[in-house]
Design an enzyme around this catalytic site. Structure first.
Site, PDB file in Angstrom:
ATOM      1  N   ASP A 185      10.238  -5.386   8.507  1.00 39.51           N
ATOM      2  CA  ASP A 185       9.252  -5.139   9.562  1.00 39.51           C
ATOM      3  C   ASP A 185       9.119  -6.460  10.333  1.00 39.51           C
ATOM      4  O   ASP A 185      10.031  -7.292  10.268  1.00 39.51           O
ATOM      5  CB  ASP A 185       7.919  -4.672   8.948  1.00 39.51           C
ATOM      6  N   GLY A 234       4.541   4.099   3.044  1.00 43.15           N
ATOM      7  CA  GLY A 234       4.008   2.892   2.418  1.00 43.15           C
ATOM      8  C   GLY A 234       4.183   1.722   3.357  1.00 43.15           C
ATOM      9  O   GLY A 234       4.851   1.842   4.393  1.00 43.15           O
ATOM     10  N   LYS A 235       3.599   0.622   3.061  1.00 44.25           N
ATOM     11  CA  LYS A 235       3.784  -0.589   3.860  1.00 44.25           C
ATOM     12  C   LYS A 235       3.390  -1.780   3.014  1.00 44.25           C
ATOM     13  O   LYS A 235       2.590  -1.650   2.075  1.00 44.25           O
ATOM     14  CB  LYS A 235       2.892  -0.533   5.104  1.00 44.25           C
ATOM     15  N   GLY A 236       3.963  -2.941   3.336  1.00 36.88           N
ATOM     16  CA  GLY A 236       3.604  -4.147   2.595  1.00 36.88           C
ATOM     17  C   GLY A 236       3.548  -5.332   3.516  1.00 36.88           C
ATOM     18  O   GLY A 236       3.909  -5.239   4.695  1.00 36.88           O
ATOM     19  N   VAL A 250       0.858  -1.182   0.000  1.00 40.17           N
ATOM     20  CA  VAL A 250       0.000   0.000   0.000  1.00 40.17           C
ATOM     21  C   VAL A 250       0.895   1.234   0.000  1.00 40.17           C
ATOM     22  O   VAL A 250       1.817   1.350   0.812  1.00 40.17           O
ATOM     23  CB  VAL A 250      -0.948   0.019   1.227  1.00 40.17           C
TER      24      VAL A 250
END
Ligand code: NAD
Length: 413
Positions: free
Chosen positions: A146, A105-107, A60
Site C-alpha cells: 500500500d 483487511g488492512k495493516g 485489522v
C-alpha cells in the site's frame, strides 16, 4: 490541499445508506460494521547508530465471510487504528464488488519510512511481519503493498514467513516477478481505471475519441491510467504530482510523458505543458477528472469549482462526504473508488492463484481476465444504480454489502 476525513463516521454513514437501500436486517448490519479482529503490536527497531526506537503497528481483519482477509500494509507517519480500520472495511466491499473470494483487511506502521535507511526498513519490516504472524496465513490473511510499501518489502515479508513456516509465496501479493509476482500487476490498477472510464463514457454517451482527461497524481495508478486512456483515444490535457501540475490544452504526447515520469519519478521539467497548481488543475474544464493521488483532495471548500462532467475516483477516498453531496447537486457523476481502483486487488488475487498452482500465466491471460471482471462489476453497479435510482457510489456499496451479507447468512454464526 487534502482534508483529513473522519474515516469511521464517513464509512459508517455510507454503509448505513447502502444498507437501507438493500433492506439489510439490523442485526446483520451491526455484525458487518464491526471488524472481526484488531491486532496492535509494538515493533522495536535497532537503528544503524545502535539506538532503539519503538513503532506502533496494526493489522485489522474486518470480515472474512467470502474468503481470507486481503489488504495492503501502509507505512506512514499518520497511520492510526481508525484509518486502518476504515481501509480494512473498504477492502471487504472492494473484493466483494469484483467478486473475488476474499474478505477485507488492512495493516500499517506509524512511521515515516523516508527517515529510515534501507537496512533499518528491512529490519522493521521483518520484525513487523513476525509480530503479526499469529494471525496471517495463505488461507487466513494475505497482505499486499500500500502507500510507501513495495515489491521489495513484500519480498522481505515472504522471506520472513518462509523462515518460520517453509516456502509460501502466496502469503503476500505484489511480490517481485522472480519471487512469484504476477505479470501485469504493476499496471493493473491503472488498466482497471482506464477500463472503468471507458465503460463510464459508454454509459453517459461521451465519445472516448478526443475526450478530455485531467489526472491528479502521476504515480503508479495515474501514469498507467493516462497511458491506457491515451491508447483508447482520449486527450490527456493536464497532469500533476506532489511538485505541481502541467496543462497542455491540445493534449500531451503521452508516451514521452510516461517515459519521462518513469525515469524521473516526476512530471516536473518534462518539457511539455504550462505549469499550474494542483488546486487550479481540479477546476479545469474536462470530460473526466481523475484524482489518483491522495484522499480528501476534493472537499467542501473546492467542490463547487469543479468543471468536469465526471469524476473517476482512482485514489482511495479522494472526495469527502460533504463534497460528494455538492457534486451530486451539480450533477457531476462520480465513479467510486471501490469500483475504479479494484483492478489492483483483482490481479493480486490472480497472483495468489498462480502461487497456489505453482504456475505462471502470461500477461495477455492476466489482462483478459482483468478486463472481464472489471466490465462485469461495472455492469452490475450500473444496473443496480438504474434500478434503485441512486448514485453509482451507493449502488457499488449496495451490490458489495448484499454479496457479503448473503455469504455471512449462508455460513451461519
Ligand atoms: P504512488 O506513490 O505511485 O503515486 C502517487 C502520486 O501522487 C505521485 O505522483 C505523487 O507525486 C502524487 N502526489 C502525492 N502528493 C500529492 C499532492 N499533494 N498533490 C498532487 N499529487 C500528489 O501511489 P499509487 O500507487 O499510484 O497510489 C495512488 C492512489 O491510488 C492512493 O490513494 C492509493 O491508495 C490508491 N490505490 C493504489 C493502488 C495500487 O495498486 N497502486 C490500488 C488501489 C488504490
Amino acid at each position: 490541499m487534502a482534508v483529513k476525513v473522519n474515516n469511521r463516521k464517513a464509512g459508517d454513514d455510507q454503509f448505513d445508506r447502502a444498507a437501507e437501500l438493500i433492506g439489510l436486517k439490523d442485526n446483520i448490519r451491526d455484525s458487518l460494521k464491526m471488524p472481526d479482529r484488531e491486532l496492535m503490536v509494538e515493533v522495536p527497531l535497532r537503528k544503524d547508530d545502535g539506538t532503539l526506537q519503538s513503532f506502533r503497528g496494526y493489522r485489522v481483519q474486518h470480515n472474512n465471510s467470502r474468503g481470507p482477509f486481503k489488504g495492503g500494509i501502509r507505512y506512514h507517519h499518520e497511520v492510526d487504528l481508525d484509518e486502518v480500520r476504515s481501509l480494512a472495511s473498504l477492502m471487504t466491499w472492494k473484493t466483494a464488488l469484483v467478486d473475488i473470494p476474499y474478505g477485507g483487511g488492512k495493516g500499517g506502521i506509524t512511521v515515516n519510512p523516508h527517515e529510515l535507511s534501507e537496512r533499518e526498513l528491512e529490519r522493521l519490516s521483518r520484525r513487523f511481519f513476525r509480530a503479526i504472524d499469529p494471525i496471517i496465513g495463505v488461507n487466513k490473511d494475505i497482505p499486499a503493498p500500500d502507500v510507501n510499501t513495495n515489491a521489495q518489502i513484500m519480498a522481505w515479508f515472504a522471506d520472513e514467513y518462509g523462515q518460520l513456516h517453509g516456502h509460501t509465496p502466496g502469503i503476500v501479493t505484489g511480490k517481485p516477478i522472480n519471487l512469484g509476482g504476477s505479470l501485469g500487476r504493476e499496471a493493473a490498477t491503472g488498466k482497471g481505471t482506464a477500463i472503468i472510464t471507458r465503460e463510464t463514457a459508454k454509459r453517459y454517451d461521451i465519445d472516448l475519441e478526443g475526450a478530455s482527461v485531467v489526472i491528479q497524481g502521476f504515480g503508479n495508478v495515474g501514469s498507467y491510467t493516462g497511458k491506457f486512456l491515451s491508447e483508447m483515444g482520449c486527450k490527456i490535457i493536464a497532469v500533476s504530482d506532489v511538485h505541481g501540475g502541467l496543462h497542455e490544452p491540445d493534449g500531451f504526447d503521452v508516451p514521452s510523458l510516461f517515459k519521462y515520469n518513469y525515469d524521473n519519478r516526476t512530471v516536473k521539467d518534462c518539457g511539455q505543458g504550462k505549469t499550474l497548481s494542483n488546486e487550479e488543475l481540479l477546476g479545469l474544464e474536462c470530460d473526466f477528472l481523475i484524482p489518483a493521488a491522495l484522499g480528501g483532495v476534493i472537499h467542501k471548500m473546492n467542490a463547487d469549482q469543479l468543471k468536469c462532467k465526471i469524476v473517476i475516483e482512482a485514489a482511495n477516498g479522494p472526495i469527502t462526504p460533504p463534497a460528494s453531496e455538492i457534486l451530486y447537486d451539480k450533477k457531476i457523476h462520480v465513479v467510486p473508488d471501490i469500483l475504479t481502483n479494484a483492478g489492483g486487488v483483482t490481479v493480486s488475487y490472480f497472483e495468489w492463484v498462480q502461487n497456489l498452482q505453482q504456475f505462471q500465466w502470461d500477461e495477455d491471460e492476466v489482462n483478459e481476465k482483468l478486463e472481464k471482471r472489471m466490465v462485469r462489476a461495472f455492469n452490475e453497479v450500473s444496473s443496480f444504480c438504474d434500478e434503485k435510482k441512486t448514485s453509482l457510489r451507493l449502488a457499488a456499496f449496495g451490490v458489495a454489502i448484499d454479496r457479503v451479507a448473503h455469504s455471512f447468512e449462508l455460513r451461519g454464526i
